[in-house]
Design a protein around this motif. Structure first.
Motif, short mmCIF file in Angstrom:
data_model
loop_
_atom_site.label_atom_id
_atom_site.label_comp_id
_atom_site.label_asym_id
_atom_site.label_seq_id
_atom_site.Cartn_x
_atom_site.Cartn_y
_atom_site.Cartn_z
N GLY A 1 0.83 -1.27 0.03
CA GLY A 1 -0.11 -0.13 0.06
C GLY A 1 0.84 1.27 -0.02
O GLY A 1 2.19 1.13 -0.26
N HIS A 2 0.12 2.24 0.08
CA HIS A 2 0.82 3.82 0.32
C HIS A 2 1.63 3.79 1.35
O HIS A 2 1.19 3.51 2.41
N LYS A 3 2.68 4.72 1.30
CA LYS A 3 3.61 4.86 2.56
C LYS A 3 2.74 5.56 3.55
O LYS A 3 1.94 6.44 3.26
N ASP A 4 2.89 4.94 4.82
CA ASP A 4 2.01 5.78 5.99
C ASP A 4 0.62 5.23 6.04
O ASP A 4 -0.26 6.07 6.71
N GLY A 5 0.33 4.49 4.88
CA GLY A 5 -1.08 4.28 4.86
C GLY A 5 -1.40 3.16 5.96
O GLY A 5 -0.84 2.55 6.71
N ILE A 6 -2.87 2.82 5.72
CA ILE A 6 -3.46 1.86 6.70
C ILE A 6 -3.44 0.38 5.94
O ILE A 6 -3.18 -0.58 6.82
N LEU A 7 -3.70 0.45 4.79
CA LEU A 7 -4.17 -0.79 4.12
C LEU A 7 -3.25 -0.99 2.86
O LEU A 7 -2.38 -0.05 2.39
N SER A 8 -2.99 -2.21 2.53
CA SER A 8 -2.13 -2.78 1.32
C SER A 8 -3.01 -3.15 0.44
O SER A 8 -2.74 -3.64 -0.69
N ASN A 9 -4.56 -2.78 0.50
CA ASN A 9 -5.57 -3.33 -0.42
C ASN A 9 -5.33 -2.47 -1.97
O ASN A 9 -4.87 -1.38 -1.90
N ILE A 10 -5.30 -3.48 -2.93
CA ILE A 10 -5.02 -2.74 -4.29
C ILE A 10 -6.13 -2.12 -4.72
O ILE A 10 -5.89 -0.85 -5.46
N SER A 11 -7.55 -2.16 -4.27
CA SER A 11 -8.33 -1.20 -4.84
C SER A 11 -8.35 0.18 -4.09
O SER A 11 -8.77 1.36 -4.48
N ALA A 12 -7.33 0.29 -3.27
CA ALA A 12 -7.08 1.58 -2.27
C ALA A 12 -5.92 2.29 -3.30
O ALA A 12 -5.18 3.08 -2.75
N GLY A 13 -5.27 1.46 -4.26
CA GLY A 13 -4.07 2.13 -4.93
C GLY A 13 -2.95 1.45 -4.67
O GLY A 13 -1.67 2.36 -5.03
N GLY A 14 -2.83 0.32 -4.16
CA GLY A 14 -1.54 -0.43 -3.86
C GLY A 14 -1.13 -1.06 -5.11
O GLY A 14 -1.33 -0.87 -6.15
N TYR A 15 0.13 -1.57 -4.90
CA TYR A 15 0.94 -2.73 -6.18
C TYR A 15 1.03 -3.72 -5.75
O TYR A 15 1.10 -4.13 -4.28
N ILE A 16 1.43 -4.62 -6.47
CA ILE A 16 1.71 -5.93 -6.45
C ILE A 16 3.09 -6.54 -6.69
O ILE A 16 3.70 -6.03 -7.62
#
Length: 367
Positions: free
Chosen positions: A243-258
């Motif tokens: 997920g995004h730096k300092d974010g809560i989630l690693s969810n891909i729908s929230a804009g993360g990467y794989i």
């Protein structure tokens, strides 16, 4: 020829449905898709889309309710969902219809079941939030907590609550790929905000877990399990969601990467990779049987597992209607396998052995 029916409430998975449908004729099946509300309650016929294997197109059609159904319905608080939920429950109660999987209960009920199993050490402590003051009390002993919807999915509606100096309470969430912050200097205002939140949906809370890499990006392992044609569980693959730096989630729908699983984990945990890998293998082996011993039969599971900096392992989420994006990106050669899997397992469901199993498990339908 058996008809393989796909139940849906959205058209967002049309590519997935089409790829399944293209392969249906290869296993002696036809394929259709429809919304639950497309069923006529009197004639019990469906007005939906039937796949034409000659021109590879979906065509408007009227047909009987298929005996084999793949439930890909995702519900929210809208009127369509409220109409579809009782229809799907009715379909699942019928002796003559077979679902690939019957789904899982809400996250808190799932936690209570797993907490009584051998996997309990891997579960973050979870408590229901009955009153806004429950959160205030929790913050007196835990500096950071995470609020999650009991019936949530895709990482929506998750909040990080942190107690600061001089009774300051900060709230962070993620919406439309943006971080949203809010600070409360008075507990009365925070309690009013919590009251509004709880009026919309039920929540539970967990201690915040520091599950990040060296760059401060949250990450987790997503594993996809499915049943094979013989009814045995198999792991289709696993990958890393970041997920995004300092974010809560690693969810891909929230804009993360794989990223690929093994290189990523070996880079972060070079000396403990073998231990972590063995622990994950053990969790993925045990989990399906624990769930199916309590709930009705399942076909697939998306399992999210967090790994702390000290190597501690946490089961973060279990989804009975998982996506396939992580596996498709990290193992593109498995696409054909993923598209055939629902069809091949669906073909086995109408034999006598599975009929007996469904009647045996019917008592768990209320879950």
């Amino acid at each position: 020829m058996n008809t393989f029916g796909i139940l849906t409430t959205k058209d967002t998975e049309i590519h997935y449905f089409t790829e399944i449908a293209k392969r249906a004729s290869h296993v002696g099946m036809t394929c259709c898709r429809f919304f639950p509300i497309d069923i006529d309650p009197i004639s019990q016929e469906v007005t939906g889309q039937m796949f034409n294997s000659e021109n590879n197109k979906w065509e408007h059609s009227v047909f009987p309710i298929p005996k084999i159904l793949y439930d890909r319905c995702f519900y929210s608080r809208d009127s369509l969902s409220q109409k579809c939920i009782p229809i799907v429950s009715w379909l699942k109660s019928r002796e003559d219809i077979y679902f690939l999987g019957y789904g899982l209960p809400n996250k808190l009920e799932l936690y209570h079941v797993l907490n009584q199993s051998s996997l309990s050490p891997y579960l973050p402590p979870s408590k229901p939030i009955k009153l806004p003051t429950d959160v205030i009390k929790e913050l007196q002993t835990v500096e950071k907590i995470v609020l999650k919807p009991i019936a949530g999915s895709q990482g929506n509606g998750i909040f990080l609550i942190e107690a600061g100096p001089q009774k300051l309470i900060s709230v962070k969430t993620f919406n439309r790929r943006k971080h949203i912050y809010r600070e409360f200097t008075q507990s009365t205002i925070f309690l009013s905000w919590m009251d509004t939140l709880l009026s919309k949906m039920d929540y539970f809370m967990q201690p915040y877990l520091e599950l990040t890499n060296k760059l401060g990006e949250p990450f987790d392992v997503r594993a996809l399990l499915q049943k094979q044609e013989n009814g045995e569980w198999t792991e289709r693959g696993r990958g890393i969601r970041v997920g995004h730096k300092d974010g809560i989630l690693s969810n891909i729908s929230a804009g993360g990467y794989i990223r690929e699983y093994e290189p990523w984990i070996k880079q972060l945990f070079s000396t403990s990779f073998e231990y972590i890998d063995n622990e994950l293998n053990d969790i993925l082996f045990k989990l399906p049987s624990i769930l199916e011993n309590t709930f009705m039969p399942l076909f697939e599971l998306g399992i999210d597992i967090g790994i702390a900096k000290n190597g501690g392992i946490w089961i973060l989420d279990i989804n009975s209607k998982p996506g396939r994006k992580v596996i498709q990106e990290t193992s593109p050669g498995k696409n054909d396998e993923l598209y055939y899997a629902p069809l091949l397992y669906g073909k086995t469901l109408t034999n006598s052995e599975n009929k007996e199993r469904k009647r045996y498990d019917a008592k768990t339908l209320s879950n």
